[in-house]
Design a protein around this motif. Structure first.
Motif, mmCIF file in Angstrom:
data_model
loop_
_atom_site.group_PDB
_atom_site.id
_atom_site.type_symbol
_atom_site.label_atom_id
_atom_site.label_comp_id
_atom_site.label_asym_id
_atom_site.label_seq_id
_atom_site.Cartn_x
_atom_site.Cartn_y
_atom_site.Cartn_z
ATOM 1 N N PHE A 49 0.817 -1.285 0.013
ATOM 2 C CA PHE A 49 -0.002 -0.101 0.168
ATOM 3 C C PHE A 49 0.811 1.197 -0.188
ATOM 4 C CE2 PHE A 49 -3.785 -1.909 -0.307
ATOM 5 C CZ PHE A 49 -4.233 -2.772 0.830
ATOM 6 N N ALA A 50 1.973 1.309 0.495
ATOM 7 C CA ALA A 50 2.697 2.494 0.919
ATOM 8 C C ALA A 50 3.635 2.944 -0.007
ATOM 9 C CB ALA A 50 3.170 2.708 2.506
ATOM 10 N N ALA A 51 4.088 2.009 -1.113
ATOM 11 C CA ALA A 51 5.148 2.086 -2.059
ATOM 12 C C ALA A 51 4.520 2.622 -3.226
ATOM 13 C CB ALA A 51 5.818 1.102 -2.046
ATOM 14 N N ASN A 52 4.938 3.658 -4.102
ATOM 15 C CA ASN A 52 4.644 4.037 -5.153
ATOM 16 C C ASN A 52 5.687 4.728 -6.053
ATOM 17 O OD1 ASN A 52 2.744 5.297 -6.959
ATOM 18 N ND2 ASN A 52 1.774 6.386 -5.559
ATOM 19 N N SER A 53 5.913 4.251 -7.173
ATOM 20 C CA SER A 53 6.883 4.508 -8.050
ATOM 21 C C SER A 53 6.339 5.576 -9.440
ATOM 22 C CB SER A 53 7.129 3.081 -8.956
ATOM 23 O OG SER A 53 7.923 2.626 -7.721
ATOM 24 N N ALA A 54 7.598 6.165 -9.762
ATOM 25 C CA ALA A 54 7.317 6.756 -10.921
ATOM 26 C C ALA A 54 8.348 6.506 -12.082
ATOM 27 C CB ALA A 54 7.141 8.425 -10.731
ATOM 28 N N THR A 55 8.043 6.321 -13.352
ATOM 29 C CA THR A 55 8.942 6.332 -14.293
ATOM 30 C C THR A 55 9.354 7.617 -14.993
ATOM 31 O OG1 THR A 55 7.827 4.261 -14.895
ATOM 32 C CG2 THR A 55 9.420 4.994 -16.550
ATOM 33 N N VAL A 56 10.445 7.845 -14.849
ATOM 34 C CA VAL A 56 11.140 9.225 -15.296
ATOM 35 C C VAL A 56 11.893 9.412 -16.468
ATOM 36 C CG1 VAL A 56 12.752 11.230 -14.410
ATOM 37 C CG2 VAL A 56 11.399 9.970 -12.710
ATOM 38 N N ASN A 57 11.674 9.967 -17.311
ATOM 39 C CA ASN A 57 12.273 10.115 -18.834
ATOM 40 C C ASN A 57 13.815 10.731 -18.683
ATOM 41 O OD1 ASN A 57 10.335 8.552 -20.304
ATOM 42 N ND2 ASN A 57 9.111 10.492 -20.444
#
Lengths: 185, 163
Positions: free
Chosen positions: A32-40
């Motif tokens: 629940f508490a991890a969240n990722s983003a893909t950065v270019n």
């Protein structure tokens, strides 16, 4: 007795519920508490800039007179004179052409280290250079210093000059240099 | 004595039920409220590879070179930014771990360059302020001698974990 039994049961029930709940918490945290983003990310590797001499600057042949003259080779290769020097048509001279190549649509700076004179043994003549990126520009007087390789990734620099020919200038083959370098801005 | 015990027993299970279920509700809320959104790409700008080397972009977007790489101006380099928000008021000041990759790859056709030494600001652990925080991220690009000219692109993952 019944009081004690109730207490034991309650404590057990509570302990059991706590254990289950803690288990749920432990499992839930990473979900629940991890969240990722893909950065270019990007980079542009640029072609090196290059400079090649295609043509040397030449004034051709001319004969001096008893008074001073000037001989000019324009950036389009045409030649003219002031004064009474005589230009020999058999050796008409040429403008210098330098070819610059590199990265498309990229600005660059041109620097020049010109001779002040052309020399033949102990004799010399003063020389004044001018340049342009437009070969037909016969009125260029200054130096072309700010270039851009444009969509074709290439540009030519044309160099002309004016010679100050002395009265009865000694015959001979006179030579000088103009060092040219280019660099991306 | 007996009535005292009775009172104790009556309160304890109800406190226990509350204490057990509250964390689950908070976590469920966090799952819906937190967002991690890339707001700016990491860019190394334009350069000439020459004999190879490195180009690094720091968290402020400043560019530095190593080896025989020649940087071209204008730089057009930028650090990456990632915006973290959490709409749950109970998470408004929460701290979080930042996990950056060890390496990533930029490619242009069959040519590649590798990214490493990722850095971020804040570094390692961040804290939400009013449920919001921006991260800046930089990295170092490795360039081979005579690296093939062209536009290289790639991506990397940034992971946020609440403490």
């Amino acid at each position: 007795m019944s009081n004690k039994s109730f207490r034991t049961q309650s404590a057990l029930k509570l302990a059991l519920r706590s254990a289950l709940a803690l288990g749920a918490v432990a499992v839930s945290v990473p979900t629940f508490a991890a969240n990722s983003a893909t950065v270019n990310a990007s980079a542009t590797v640029v072609l090196p800039i290059a400079l090649a001499k295609a043509t040397d600057l030449a004034f051709g042949k001319f004969a001096p007179d008893t008074a001073t003259s000037t001989v000019t080779v324009f950036t389009d290769g045409s030649r003219s004179k002031t004064g009474s020097a005589f230009l020999l048509a058999s050796a008409p001279g040429a403008a210098s052409r330098l070819n610059v190549t590199g990265e498309v649509s990229t600005a660059y700076t041109v620097t020049y280290t010109p001779s002040a004179t052309v020399i033949s043994g102990g004799n010399n003549m003063n020389i004044t250079f001018f340049s342009t990126n437009a070969p037909d520009n016969t009125t260029a007087t200054g130096m072309f210093t700010a270039g851009n390789l444009g969509l074709g990734s290439a540009e030519s620099i044309y160099i002309g000059a004016t010679l100050a020919v002395g009265a009865n200038q000694a015959p001979g083959t006179y030579a000088g240099t103009i060092a040219v370098s280019v660099d991306y801005d | 004595m007996s009535s005292h015990q009775g009172l104790y027993l009556e309160k304890r299970p109800s406190f226990g039920r509350f204490a057990v279920w509250l964390p689950l509700l908070l976590l469920a809320g966090a799952a819906q409220a937190q967002t991690v959104t890339p707001t700016q790409s990491l860019s190394f700008g334009r350069f000439i590879a020459s004999g190879g080397g490195t180009v690094s972009v720091d968290v402020n977007g400043a560019r530095n070179r190593g080896g025989s790489v020649i940087l071209l101006q204008p730089s057009a380099a930028s650090s990456a930014t990632v915006h973290i928000t959490d709409a749950d008021p109970s998470n408004a000041s929460k701290s979080f771990f930042i996990t950056l990759p060890d390496t990533a790859t930029l490619s242009n056709g069959s040519s590649t360059m590798s990214l490493s030494n990722f850095v971020s600001s804040p570094d390692g652990i961040g804290t939400l302020i009013a449920g919001s925080k921006s991260l800046a991220i930089g990295a170092t690009l490795s360039i081979a001698p005579q690296q093939a000219p062209g536009n290289y692109a790639g991506s990397f993952q940034v992971t946020i974990n609440y403490q």
